[in-house]
Design a protein around this motif. Structure first.
Motif, PDB file in Angstrom:
ATOM      1  N   VAL A   1      -8.603  13.019  -1.703  1.00 46.68           N
ATOM      2  CA  VAL A   1      -7.623  11.999  -1.544  1.00 46.68           C
ATOM      3  C   VAL A   1      -6.468  12.872  -2.046  1.00 46.68           C
ATOM      4  O   VAL A   1      -6.260  13.265  -3.065  1.00 46.68           O
ATOM      5  CB  VAL A   1      -7.586  10.804  -2.451  1.00 46.68           C
ATOM      6  N   LEU A   2      -5.310  13.151  -1.138  1.00 47.14           N
ATOM      7  CA  LEU A   2      -4.079  13.906  -1.415  1.00 47.14           C
ATOM      8  C   LEU A   2      -3.115  12.904  -1.997  1.00 47.14           C
ATOM      9  O   LEU A   2      -2.085  13.392  -2.998  1.00 47.14           O
ATOM     10  CB  LEU A   2      -3.362  14.583  -0.367  1.00 47.14           C
ATOM     11  N   ASP A   3      -2.752  11.707  -1.591  1.00 45.63           N
ATOM     12  CA  ASP A   3      -1.813  10.654  -2.084  1.00 45.63           C
ATOM     13  C   ASP A   3      -2.192   9.315  -1.717  1.00 45.63           C
ATOM     14  O   ASP A   3      -3.226   8.960  -0.645  1.00 45.63           O
ATOM     15  CB  ASP A   3      -0.743  10.865  -0.981  1.00 45.63           C
ATOM     16  N   SER A   4      -2.049   8.357  -2.562  1.00 47.70           N
ATOM     17  CA  SER A   4      -2.350   7.046  -2.667  1.00 47.70           C
ATOM     18  C   SER A   4      -1.535   6.076  -3.064  1.00 47.70           C
ATOM     19  O   SER A   4      -0.895   6.222  -4.169  1.00 47.70           O
ATOM     20  CB  SER A   4      -3.718   6.921  -3.378  1.00 47.70           C
ATOM     21  N   ARG A   5      -0.902   5.106  -2.277  1.00 49.61           N
ATOM     22  CA  ARG A   5       0.067   4.226  -2.674  1.00 49.61           C
ATOM     23  C   ARG A   5       0.034   2.837  -2.049  1.00 49.61           C
ATOM     24  O   ARG A   5      -0.459   2.805  -0.591  1.00 49.61           O
ATOM     25  CB  ARG A   5       1.547   4.720  -2.425  1.00 49.61           C
ATOM     26  N   PRO A   6       0.316   1.804  -2.346  1.00 47.77           N
ATOM     27  CA  PRO A   6       0.311   0.483  -1.941  1.00 47.77           C
ATOM     28  C   PRO A   6       1.457   0.562  -0.768  1.00 47.77           C
ATOM     29  O   PRO A   6       2.328   1.017  -0.851  1.00 47.77           O
ATOM     30  CB  PRO A   6       0.703  -0.185  -3.048  1.00 47.77           C
ATOM     31  N   THR A   7       1.286  -0.439   0.154  1.00 54.68           N
ATOM     32  CA  THR A   7       2.241  -0.373   1.260  1.00 54.68           C
ATOM     33  C   THR A   7       3.218  -1.365   0.645  1.00 54.68           C
ATOM     34  O   THR A   7       3.282  -2.014  -0.585  1.00 54.68           O
ATOM     35  CB  THR A   7       1.669  -1.350   2.300  1.00 54.68           C
ATOM     36  N   SER A   8       4.511  -1.647   1.293  1.00 60.46           N
ATOM     37  CA  SER A   8       5.419  -2.402   0.929  1.00 60.46           C
ATOM     38  C   SER A   8       5.165  -3.772   0.315  1.00 60.46           C
ATOM     39  O   SER A   8       5.805  -4.563  -0.606  1.00 60.46           O
ATOM     40  CB  SER A   8       6.694  -2.599   1.613  1.00 60.46           C
ATOM     41  N   ASP A   9       4.155  -4.439   1.156  1.00 61.34           N
ATOM     42  CA  ASP A   9       3.721  -6.110   0.908  1.00 61.34           C
ATOM     43  C   ASP A   9       2.852  -5.968  -0.192  1.00 61.34           C
ATOM     44  O   ASP A   9       2.411  -6.843  -0.683  1.00 61.34           O
ATOM     45  CB  ASP A   9       3.360  -6.767   1.919  1.00 61.34           C
ATOM     46  N   GLY A  10       2.034  -4.876  -0.683  1.00 59.89           N
ATOM     47  CA  GLY A  10       1.252  -4.808  -1.762  1.00 59.89           C
ATOM     48  C   GLY A  10      -0.232  -5.132  -1.395  1.00 59.89           C
ATOM     49  O   GLY A  10      -1.381  -5.185  -2.088  1.00 59.89           O
ATOM     50  N   ALA A  11      -0.459  -5.622   0.009  1.00 57.21           N
ATOM     51  CA  ALA A  11      -1.617  -6.090   0.452  1.00 57.21           C
ATOM     52  C   ALA A  11      -2.639  -4.797   0.877  1.00 57.21           C
ATOM     53  O   ALA A  11      -3.964  -5.279   0.935  1.00 57.21           O
ATOM     54  CB  ALA A  11      -1.602  -6.988   1.365  1.00 57.21           C
ATOM     55  N   VAL A  12      -2.201  -3.885   1.117  1.00 55.84           N
ATOM     56  CA  VAL A  12      -2.927  -2.611   1.649  1.00 55.84           C
ATOM     57  C   VAL A  12      -2.582  -1.379   0.838  1.00 55.84           C
ATOM     58  O   VAL A  12      -1.519  -1.180   0.318  1.00 55.84           O
ATOM     59  CB  VAL A  12      -2.665  -2.364   3.116  1.00 55.84           C
ATOM     60  N   ILE A  13      -3.785  -0.578   0.557  1.00 57.09           N
ATOM     61  CA  ILE A  13      -3.502   0.667   0.029  1.00 57.09           C
ATOM     62  C   ILE A  13      -3.379   1.784   1.242  1.00 57.09           C
ATOM     63  O   ILE A  13      -4.576   1.793   2.010  1.00 57.09           O
ATOM     64  CB  ILE A  13      -4.647   1.102  -1.084  1.00 57.09           C
ATOM     65  N   ARG A  14      -2.679   2.666   1.054  1.00 55.39           N
ATOM     66  CA  ARG A  14      -2.564   3.742   2.152  1.00 55.39           C
ATOM     67  C   ARG A  14      -2.895   4.972   1.513  1.00 55.39           C
ATOM     68  O   ARG A  14      -2.409   5.193   0.385  1.00 55.39           O
ATOM     69  CB  ARG A  14      -1.060   3.954   2.711  1.00 55.39           C
ATOM     70  N   ARG A  15      -3.957   5.566   1.980  1.00 52.49           N
ATOM     71  CA  ARG A  15      -4.424   7.020   1.265  1.00 52.49           C
ATOM     72  C   ARG A  15      -4.412   8.193   2.361  1.00 52.49           C
ATOM     73  O   ARG A  15      -4.783   7.793   3.472  1.00 52.49           O
ATOM     74  CB  ARG A  15      -5.802   6.744   0.911  1.00 52.49           C
TER      75      ARG A  15
END
Length: 72
Positions: free
Chosen positions: A13-27
């Motif tokens: 995993v290089l980068d992990s952050r929640p999307t703007s609505d917080g319902a999804v985590i983008r990795r």
């Protein structure tokens, strides 16, 4: 996570952050074998929490049963 390009069983995993609505985590991930990079989106599954009993039955989690057991 399995690499979708070469099938290697482990990715970094290089980068992990929640999307703007917080319902999804983008990795952002990278395969150490082939070097391919790809993005995954992870969502929480909303559904009933089930407890597997000793005999294999499944029943919905009941917080009151836990509390009764603790307060005995």
């Amino acid at each position: 996570m399995k690499c979708p390009f070469c099938g290697y069983e482990d990715t970094k995993v290089l980068d992990s952050r929640p999307t703007s609505d917080g319902a999804v985590i983008r990795r952002r991930r990278e395969c150490p074998k082939c070097g391919a990079r790809f993005t995954t989106y992870e969502r929480y599954e909303v559904g009933p929490v089930l407890v597997v009993k000793k005999d294999g039955r499944r029943e919905k989690f009941d917080r009151s049963k836990i509390m009764r057991g603790i307060l005995k």
